[in-house]
Scaffold this motif. Sequence first.
Motif, short mmCIF file in Angstrom:
data_model
loop_
_atom_site.label_atom_id
_atom_site.label_comp_id
_atom_site.label_asym_id
_atom_site.label_seq_id
_atom_site.Cartn_x
_atom_site.Cartn_y
_atom_site.Cartn_z
N GLN A 69 14.13 -7.67 -5.70
CA GLN A 69 14.95 -8.24 -4.63
C GLN A 69 16.15 -7.34 -4.30
O GLN A 69 16.82 -7.55 -3.30
CB GLN A 69 15.45 -9.65 -4.99
N HIS A 70 16.42 -6.36 -5.16
CA HIS A 70 17.51 -5.41 -4.92
C HIS A 70 16.95 -3.99 -5.02
O HIS A 70 16.14 -3.70 -5.90
CB HIS A 70 18.64 -5.58 -5.94
N GLN A 71 17.42 -3.12 -4.16
CA GLN A 71 16.96 -1.73 -4.15
C GLN A 71 18.14 -0.78 -4.37
O GLN A 71 19.27 -1.06 -3.97
CB GLN A 71 16.27 -1.40 -2.82
N THR A 72 17.85 0.34 -5.01
CA THR A 72 18.82 1.42 -5.15
C THR A 72 18.18 2.70 -4.64
O THR A 72 17.01 2.71 -4.22
CB THR A 72 19.23 1.61 -6.62
N ALA A 73 18.92 3.79 -4.70
CA ALA A 73 18.39 5.09 -4.27
C ALA A 73 17.22 5.53 -5.15
O ALA A 73 16.46 6.42 -4.79
CB ALA A 73 19.49 6.13 -4.30
N TRP A 74 17.09 4.90 -6.34
CA TRP A 74 16.04 5.29 -7.28
C TRP A 74 14.92 4.26 -7.34
O TRP A 74 14.07 4.32 -8.23
CB TRP A 74 16.65 5.48 -8.68
N GLY A 75 14.92 3.29 -6.43
CA GLY A 75 13.89 2.26 -6.44
C GLY A 75 14.47 0.90 -6.80
O GLY A 75 15.64 0.61 -6.51
N ASP A 76 13.64 0.04 -7.43
CA ASP A 76 14.10 -1.30 -7.79
C ASP A 76 15.32 -1.24 -8.69
O ASP A 76 15.39 -0.41 -9.61
CB ASP A 76 12.98 -2.07 -8.51
N ALA A 77 16.27 -2.14 -8.42
CA ALA A 77 17.47 -2.22 -9.25
C ALA A 77 17.15 -2.92 -10.57
O ALA A 77 16.14 -3.61 -10.71
CB ALA A 77 18.57 -2.98 -8.51
N VAL A 78 18.02 -2.74 -11.54
CA VAL A 78 17.89 -3.46 -12.80
C VAL A 78 18.18 -4.94 -12.54
O VAL A 78 19.09 -5.29 -11.76
CB VAL A 78 18.86 -2.89 -13.86
N ASN A 79 17.42 -5.81 -13.16
CA ASN A 79 17.51 -7.26 -12.91
C ASN A 79 18.72 -7.86 -13.62
O ASN A 79 18.63 -8.27 -14.79
CB ASN A 79 16.22 -7.94 -13.38
N LEU A 80 19.83 -7.95 -12.92
CA LEU A 80 21.06 -8.49 -13.49
C LEU A 80 21.33 -9.92 -13.06
O LEU A 80 22.21 -10.57 -13.64
CB LEU A 80 22.24 -7.60 -13.09
N ASP A 81 20.63 -10.40 -12.05
CA ASP A 81 20.97 -11.72 -11.51
C ASP A 81 19.77 -12.57 -11.12
O ASP A 81 19.93 -13.65 -10.55
CB ASP A 81 21.90 -11.57 -10.30
N GLY A 82 18.56 -12.11 -11.42
CA GLY A 82 17.37 -12.88 -11.05
C GLY A 82 16.85 -13.72 -12.21
O GLY A 82 17.54 -13.94 -13.22
N PHE A 83 15.62 -14.20 -12.07
CA PHE A 83 14.99 -14.97 -13.14
C PHE A 83 14.93 -14.14 -14.43
O PHE A 83 14.64 -12.96 -14.40
CB PHE A 83 13.58 -15.41 -12.74
N GLU A 84 15.19 -14.80 -15.54
CA GLU A 84 15.13 -14.18 -16.87
C GLU A 84 16.15 -13.06 -17.05
O GLU A 84 16.02 -12.21 -17.94
CB GLU A 84 13.71 -13.62 -17.15
N SER A 85 17.20 -13.01 -16.22
CA SER A 85 18.14 -11.89 -16.29
C SER A 85 19.10 -11.98 -17.47
O SER A 85 19.76 -10.98 -17.80
CB SER A 85 18.93 -11.77 -14.98
N ASP A 86 19.22 -13.15 -18.12
CA ASP A 86 20.13 -13.25 -19.26
C ASP A 86 19.77 -12.23 -20.34
O ASP A 86 20.64 -11.55 -20.89
CB ASP A 86 20.09 -14.66 -19.87
N GLN A 87 18.47 -12.13 -20.65
CA GLN A 87 18.06 -11.21 -21.70
C GLN A 87 18.16 -9.75 -21.25
O GLN A 87 18.37 -8.86 -22.08
CB GLN A 87 16.62 -11.53 -22.14
#
Length: 602
Positions: free
Chosen positions: A212-230
């Motif tokens: 759901q988030h993109q960066t210049a290197w592709g998909d962003a690290v999942n910091l705020d989506g499902f299962e993002s706590d771990q």
Amino acid sequence: MRDPRFDVWSPFAERMRVQINGEIYDMARSDESWWRPVGVPEIPAEGPVQEADYGYLIDDDPHPYPDPRSLRQPHGVHGLSRTFDVNWYQWQDADWRGRQLAGSVIYELHIGTFTPDGTLDAAIERLDHLVELGVDFVEPLPVNAFNGDHGWGYDGVYWYAVHEPYGGPLAYQRFVDACHQRGMGVIQDVVYNHLGPSGNYLGKFGPYLANQHQTAWGDAVNLDGFESDQVRRYIIDNVLMWMRDFHVDGLRLDAVHALVDTRATHILEDISMEVDAYSAHLGRPLSLIAESDMNAPRIIQPRMTGGYALTAQWSDDFHHAAHVTLTGEVDGYYEDFAETRGRGMGALKKVLTRGFFHDGAMSTFRRRHHGRPLAPELNAWRLVASTQNHDQIGNRATGDRLSETLSAEQLALGATLLMCSPFTPMLFMGEEWGSTTPFQFFTAHPEEDLGRAVTEGRVREFSRMGWGEQDVPDPQDPETFRRSKLDWMELDKPERAELLELYKRLIALRKAHPELTSPWLAEVAVEYDPQTGLFAFWRGDLEIVLNFSDEEQHTALDVDVRWTEYRELPRILFATNEAVTLDGERATLPPHSAAVFGPTPE
């Protein structure tokens, strides 16, 4: 007692097995999607000799995948993980009490090109050079495991493992220990905003990336989506690992503007809170330095004012203003820093007195307004400044340093500007003697298709700037890596040795005069004349005068304003050229020279 070394988080798996030294064991799943092995015999954990190679079989996939928290990848990023006992090494730094960032000098280096051998143990042999220079912190580029034997390290895929060709985790412990024994701290460069293109198997275990988030290197690290706590815990535990198990004194966080996080508490704030708590436990300072493209004061503002409370952030604005003034280069993102007939001096004045150049001002390169002002009470040392660093050299087409186009006198001029600035100065390896070896972009991807894509992408990037294919070094060519290694034999040349001595004198001057480490931007006063090329700024009772022109210049020092309480006339505290003279209140500076003037005490 259960052995936690083989536990793994994997919400995606329906079935999980672990292969340890060739034997396969079932794993049981907990409510938190952590899998733990069943019936694994005791594997000794004392010392590096009693070790196990292991990997995970997910569902019906017969291929064993490395551990996302692997501490060693001796067979490369595609191979099995290996256990490593972080407590085996006998540290010799019990007397180390750390260093605060304020008042310090940082030295950025790349392990693979810092020495001919390109290892951590070889780097230890050069640490005394840094001590003699006056360095307080060594900042290695990323050392986590990445694909291929050599590279910059920003395409790492195993954040917990130390790159094996550098010597692995045990060598890294020796390196940090050696720095501490010489009175230097270590700030490790880490990358949490993306993963490299090869060897990244995290997506097989769980939602480490967020489409759901993109960066210049592709998909962003999942910091705020499902299962993002771990996923957030994965990052925070890695931060604490470097400080707890490897004794580092701080981290430089790469491209934090690419950490896309919409949660109420940003991941950077979470990291800073955890590090502050661990710092209190250790009883010594720990630093967090952000590389940020946002010019956003919240990065370093206190949490009580809505900030993330990181210790400091890099200052691209200082670099760009200094670069334009020193070189006259005005293309690309340098354009805004080169006002008409100003030689970049107006931008330099704004940066020295206000910290940010883009503080809500129009950014021509971005085609929009950018940044916001820093608070007047900001401590200036919270901005890490440089005239050269790995990005600003390596991201040029040929990786050319300032020494490629500037004379030794001009390099000394830039050194004086940096060391007398109100910010935390950072040098890039070899800068202290004007190294002529480039620092080019190099990779060693074993996959032919990936290697070709990197090479073609580099050519496309610079073709838009008018560079031909034959002019852009091939990142995959081993010679590109070899030519980027420092040539320590250059120190035998008188001109290089003289510049090194000048850097030593400047660092000693900075540490001898509290005016030069004063944290208040409001106390910096600047005057400049683009017609003569003279630029002067005050740090307390010290006046720093720089002649950027090709001609000798004369100037009257501002004695009446600053030194009325002293009975004697000013004196020369430092000069880049022996021909700098002072006749009463009138100074003469040869072309491309600088001097620091101060009052003579009663």
